[in-house]
Design an enzyme around this catalytic site. Sequence first.
Site, PDB file in Angstrom:
ATOM      1  N   SER A   1      36.607  17.596 -13.984  1.00  0.00           N
ATOM      2  CA  SER A   1      36.127  17.599 -15.480  1.00  0.00           C
ATOM      3  C   SER A   1      35.345  16.283 -15.440  1.00  0.00           C
ATOM      4  O   SER A   1      35.129  15.402 -14.439  1.00  0.00           O
ATOM      5  CB  SER A   1      37.423  17.084 -16.056  1.00  0.00           C
ATOM      6  OG  SER A   1      36.860  16.463 -17.356  1.00  0.00           O
TER       7      SER A   1
ATOM      8  N   TYR B   1      45.029  12.020 -17.718  1.00  0.00           N
ATOM      9  CA  TYR B   1      44.489  13.239 -17.364  1.00  0.00           C
ATOM     10  C   TYR B   1      43.053  12.879 -16.226  1.00  0.00           C
ATOM     11  O   TYR B   1      42.747  13.435 -15.415  1.00  0.00           O
ATOM     12  CB  TYR B   1      44.103  14.008 -18.543  1.00  0.00           C
ATOM     13  CG  TYR B   1      42.976  15.217 -18.622  1.00  0.00           C
ATOM     14  CD1 TYR B   1      43.364  16.393 -18.110  1.00  0.00           C
ATOM     15  CD2 TYR B   1      41.710  14.937 -18.757  1.00  0.00           C
ATOM     16  CE1 TYR B   1      42.710  17.513 -18.057  1.00  0.00           C
ATOM     17  CE2 TYR B   1      40.648  16.013 -18.840  1.00  0.00           C
ATOM     18  CZ  TYR B   1      41.524  17.303 -18.301  1.00  0.00           C
ATOM     19  OH  TYR B   1      40.522  18.367 -18.173  1.00  0.00           O
TER      20      TYR B   1
ATOM     21  N   LYS C   1      42.005  14.180 -12.610  1.00  0.00           N
ATOM     22  CA  LYS C   1      40.756  14.771 -12.397  1.00  0.00           C
ATOM     23  C   LYS C   1      39.536  14.231 -11.556  1.00  0.00           C
ATOM     24  O   LYS C   1      38.875  14.775 -10.639  1.00  0.00           O
ATOM     25  CB  LYS C   1      39.879  14.999 -13.696  1.00  0.00           C
ATOM     26  CG  LYS C   1      40.634  15.998 -14.581  1.00  0.00           C
ATOM     27  CD  LYS C   1      40.911  17.499 -13.945  1.00  0.00           C
ATOM     28  CE  LYS C   1      41.239  18.567 -15.079  1.00  0.00           C
ATOM     29  NZ  LYS C   1      41.484  19.887 -14.314  1.00  0.00           N
TER      30      LYS C   1
END
Length: 272
Positions: free
Chosen positions: A164, A177, A181
């Site tokens: 991401s 998160y 990533k």
Amino acid sequence: MLRIPVRQNVRKFSINGSTVKCNRLNGKIAIVTASTEGIGFAIAKRLAEEGARVMISSRKESNVKKAVEKLKSEGLEVSGVICHVGKKEDRKVLFEQTKKEFGGLDILVSNAGVNPSVGSLFDTSEEIWDKIFDINVKSSFLLMQESLPLLRLSKSPSMILISSISAYQPITLLGTYAVSKTALLGLNNIAAATLASEGIRVNCIAPGVIKTKFSQTIVEGAIGEATLSTVPMQKFGEPNDVAGVAAFLASDDAAYITGETIVPSGGMQSRL
Ligand code: NAP
């Protein structure tokens, strides 16, 4: 290994209104995880449109059935299986079923990713931290490891990880998160270097903000306006913007590319 014979027809599909004929993935067999919706679905569709036979998967049987029926109705060669990437038995069935139905594996796309809570890094509970790392990082690693016996039999094997833009940009609302990533960038580097001598390519895609259910909270309303102001191209991406990159990386056009990360992000910066 016995490969099930392939139908060699040239398919036509449409990209931004232009008709494309491209069968550079003919004969290849792909697994795409979390592929019943969003980016995973778009990747599975595009790989199949370019000639691959694709195993669709996600946690819910009804989603798998719906996605498979939709793609089959478009004449694409797909099949489906339930696979929660965090469950060892599900991953085993995913590989076994792909081998049984298609006869091997050439392309693994590890796309599943979760973010159970939008919020600051230091508001993350240990339980949420573990869940994010289990699905986003550990499951990707295990899928890569477990795919090796089949990929080692392929003539043009490759793996693609879905990271991401938050791996690069400190988007504070995406806290843990984003850390997971960034870890995938490391997994990509080490896995590519480890497998290069065997001819197994490993690459990564780090999408920007793509319009899916997953990104709803950051693309809508006042937060959406703030997010959009960080995108130089002034628009959010579509799942197809990621699918085209995946098809390229999986194809022999990328035969000399490994350990790279491509960033379809509308110009958002990707420097660590
Ligand atoms: P999405 O539209 O919400 O799709 C989620 C898909 O994942 C569904 O098919 C869902 O089906 C499946 N799924 C969820 N948990 C799963 C699990 N544990 N095991 C297997 N399948 C699971 O999400 P998306 O936006 O396409 O995101 C896909 C990937 O792109 C993620 O890794 C995400 O981090 C990454 N990404 C997204 C964006 C973005 O802006 N959208 C940007 C950068 C990166 P079931 O409910 O049936 O399991």
